[in-house]
Design a protein around this motif. Structure first.
Motif, mmCIF file in Angstrom:
data_model
loop_
_atom_site.group_PDB
_atom_site.id
_atom_site.type_symbol
_atom_site.label_atom_id
_atom_site.label_comp_id
_atom_site.label_asym_id
_atom_site.label_seq_id
_atom_site.Cartn_x
_atom_site.Cartn_y
_atom_site.Cartn_z
ATOM 1 N N THR A 130 74.673 -53.520 -21.309
ATOM 2 C CA THR A 130 73.580 -54.134 -22.066
ATOM 3 C C THR A 130 72.221 -53.556 -21.668
ATOM 4 O O THR A 130 71.404 -53.210 -22.535
ATOM 5 C CB THR A 130 73.561 -55.660 -21.836
ATOM 6 N N LEU A 131 71.994 -53.433 -20.373
ATOM 7 C CA LEU A 131 70.692 -52.987 -19.903
ATOM 8 C C LEU A 131 70.472 -51.486 -20.094
ATOM 9 O O LEU A 131 69.328 -51.033 -20.154
ATOM 10 C CB LEU A 131 70.497 -53.372 -18.436
ATOM 11 N N SER A 132 71.559 -50.724 -20.212
ATOM 12 C CA SER A 132 71.402 -49.272 -20.363
ATOM 13 C C SER A 132 70.649 -48.921 -21.641
ATOM 14 O O SER A 132 69.873 -47.962 -21.675
ATOM 15 C CB SER A 132 72.753 -48.577 -20.334
ATOM 16 N N VAL A 133 70.856 -49.702 -22.697
ATOM 17 C CA VAL A 133 70.158 -49.453 -23.958
ATOM 18 C C VAL A 133 68.657 -49.657 -23.770
ATOM 19 O O VAL A 133 67.837 -48.834 -24.221
ATOM 20 C CB VAL A 133 70.699 -50.387 -25.072
ATOM 21 N N GLN A 134 68.295 -50.723 -23.095
ATOM 22 C CA GLN A 134 66.877 -51.011 -22.890
ATOM 23 C C GLN A 134 66.231 -50.004 -21.932
ATOM 24 O O GLN A 134 65.096 -49.581 -22.145
ATOM 25 C CB GLN A 134 66.714 -52.438 -22.363
ATOM 26 N N VAL A 135 66.955 -49.606 -20.903
ATOM 27 C CA VAL A 135 66.438 -48.601 -19.974
ATOM 28 C C VAL A 135 66.213 -47.285 -20.713
ATOM 29 O O VAL A 135 65.193 -46.616 -20.526
ATOM 30 C CB VAL A 135 67.389 -48.417 -18.767
ATOM 31 N N GLU A 136 67.138 -46.926 -21.578
ATOM 32 C CA GLU A 136 67.007 -45.695 -22.357
ATOM 33 C C GLU A 136 65.783 -45.761 -23.267
ATOM 34 O O GLU A 136 65.056 -44.775 -23.419
ATOM 35 C CB GLU A 136 68.274 -45.442 -23.180
ATOM 36 N N GLN A 137 65.522 -46.920 -23.860
ATOM 37 C CA GLN A 137 64.334 -47.068 -24.713
ATOM 38 C C GLN A 137 63.053 -46.863 -23.901
ATOM 39 O O GLN A 137 62.117 -46.200 -24.351
ATOM 40 C CB GLN A 137 64.318 -48.444 -25.374
ATOM 41 N N ILE A 138 63.030 -47.435 -22.705
ATOM 42 C CA ILE A 138 61.836 -47.302 -21.855
ATOM 43 C C ILE A 138 61.647 -45.851 -21.427
ATOM 44 O O ILE A 138 60.535 -45.316 -21.497
ATOM 45 C CB ILE A 138 61.930 -48.232 -20.630
ATOM 46 N N THR A 139 62.721 -45.194 -21.005
ATOM 47 C CA THR A 139 62.588 -43.802 -20.567
ATOM 48 C C THR A 139 62.215 -42.889 -21.738
ATOM 49 O O THR A 139 61.451 -41.938 -21.555
ATOM 50 C CB THR A 139 63.867 -43.296 -19.873
ATOM 51 N N GLN A 140 62.729 -43.180 -22.938
ATOM 52 C CA GLN A 140 62.362 -42.390 -24.115
ATOM 53 C C GLN A 140 60.887 -42.584 -24.461
ATOM 54 O O GLN A 140 60.193 -41.624 -24.821
ATOM 55 C CB GLN A 140 63.234 -42.782 -25.322
ATOM 56 N N THR A 141 60.410 -43.809 -24.346
ATOM 57 C CA THR A 141 58.995 -44.071 -24.621
ATOM 58 C C THR A 141 58.116 -43.372 -23.589
ATOM 59 O O THR A 141 57.081 -42.796 -23.938
ATOM 60 C CB THR A 141 58.715 -45.590 -24.630
ATOM 61 N N ALA A 142 58.529 -43.413 -22.326
ATOM 62 C CA ALA A 142 57.774 -42.711 -21.274
ATOM 63 C C ALA A 142 57.749 -41.211 -21.552
ATOM 64 O O ALA A 142 56.712 -40.551 -21.398
ATOM 65 C CB ALA A 142 58.385 -42.994 -19.910
ATOM 66 N N ARG A 143 58.874 -40.669 -21.973
ATOM 67 C CA ARG A 143 58.932 -39.245 -22.328
ATOM 68 C C ARG A 143 58.021 -38.969 -23.524
ATOM 69 O O ARG A 143 57.358 -37.937 -23.593
ATOM 70 C CB ARG A 143 60.360 -38.823 -22.640
ATOM 71 N N GLY A 144 57.983 -39.907 -24.474
ATOM 72 C CA GLY A 144 57.099 -39.760 -25.628
ATOM 73 C C GLY A 144 55.626 -39.716 -25.226
ATOM 74 O O GLY A 144 54.844 -38.960 -25.805
ATOM 75 N N VAL A 145 55.250 -40.516 -24.221
ATOM 76 C CA VAL A 145 53.870 -40.487 -23.724
ATOM 77 C C VAL A 145 53.574 -39.113 -23.118
ATOM 78 O O VAL A 145 52.527 -38.510 -23.388
ATOM 79 C CB VAL A 145 53.630 -41.608 -22.682
ATOM 80 N N ARG A 146 54.511 -38.586 -22.328
ATOM 81 C CA ARG A 146 54.316 -37.260 -21.730
ATOM 82 C C ARG A 146 54.247 -36.179 -22.807
ATOM 83 O O ARG A 146 53.434 -35.259 -22.721
ATOM 84 C CB ARG A 146 55.431 -36.951 -20.719
ATOM 85 N N ASN A 147 55.089 -36.297 -23.829
ATOM 86 C CA ASN A 147 55.053 -35.327 -24.926
ATOM 87 C C ASN A 147 53.731 -35.392 -25.682
ATOM 88 O O ASN A 147 53.186 -34.360 -26.088
ATOM 89 C CB ASN A 147 56.222 -35.547 -25.888
ATOM 90 N N ALA A 148 53.227 -36.607 -25.884
ATOM 91 C CA ALA A 148 51.938 -36.762 -26.565
ATOM 92 C C ALA A 148 50.817 -36.131 -25.740
ATOM 93 O O ALA A 148 49.927 -35.481 -26.292
ATOM 94 C CB ALA A 148 51.642 -38.241 -26.817
#
Length: 191
Positions: free
Chosen positions: A133-151
């Motif tokens: 259950t938590l892996s989905v939410q962790v993945e969303q957070i890490t993807q958003t963090a990666r999105g900030v770095r990409n921006a």
């Protein structure tokens, strides 16, 4: 001046010196302790992260998955924090990325707490459910963090190419104008 006045003045001088030394030592000690705390905090955090990585790689089952999620979450946030800090220190425009990152940190703190609860769960079946259950939410957070770095990376790219030929032509015009101005100014001085 009588002997009592001299004694009182000497006593006041000694007290003033003692207080000055005490205040100076107090300031030096407090700054040293604060400096030591600031210096050692990153090392303590680094040691905790390293220990968590070792535990994640040496564990098995759902606990290993939960620990790996904690490591991924922490590393992603740390990388984003460093990227944002570098961008801000160089004067790069970051827009609302700082507030996005603060919200992301708050969400990650809640997620970290949930992962710790999952890690301490005594029953492996429940731990496995938590991990899934938590892996989905962790993945969303890490993807958003990666999105900030990409921006940040895309904002750091040059926005427009500079035409060097135009720049050279402008520079030549300015140089010729300065040369003519200098000649005119010199000629006026001769009259």
């Amino acid at each position: 001046m009588d002997l009592g006045t001299v004694f009182l003045i000497l006593l006041l001088v000694i007290v003033a010196i003692f207080l000055g030394v005490a205040v100076t030592l107090g300031i030096l000690v407090s700054r040293g302790v604060i400096g030591l705390a600031k210096f050692s905090k990153p090392r303590i955090e680094s040691a905790k992260r390293s220990a968590l990585k070792v535990r994640a790689s040496s564990s098995t089952g759902p606990v290993a998955e939960i620990l790996k999620q904690r490591v991924a979450l922490q590393e992603s946030l740390e990388a984003t924090h460093r990227s944002l800090g570098v961008a801000q220190s160089t004067g790069q425009y970051t827009g609302n990325l700082e507030s996005v990152f603060k919200t992301l940190q708050q969400t990650a703190a809640v997620m970290e707490h949930q992962l710790i609860v999952a890690q301490r769960e005594p029953e492996p079946a429940v731990q496995a459910l938590y991990a899934k259950t938590l892996s989905v939410q962790v993945e969303q957070i890490t993807q958003t963090a990666r999105g900030v770095r990409n921006a940040l990376a895309s904002a750091g790219a040059p926005t427009a190419e500079v035409d060097l030929k135009d720049l050279t032509r402008t520079l030549e015009i300015e140089a010729s104008m300065l040369k003519n101005w200098s000649k005119t100014y010199t000629d006026l001085g001769e009259d």
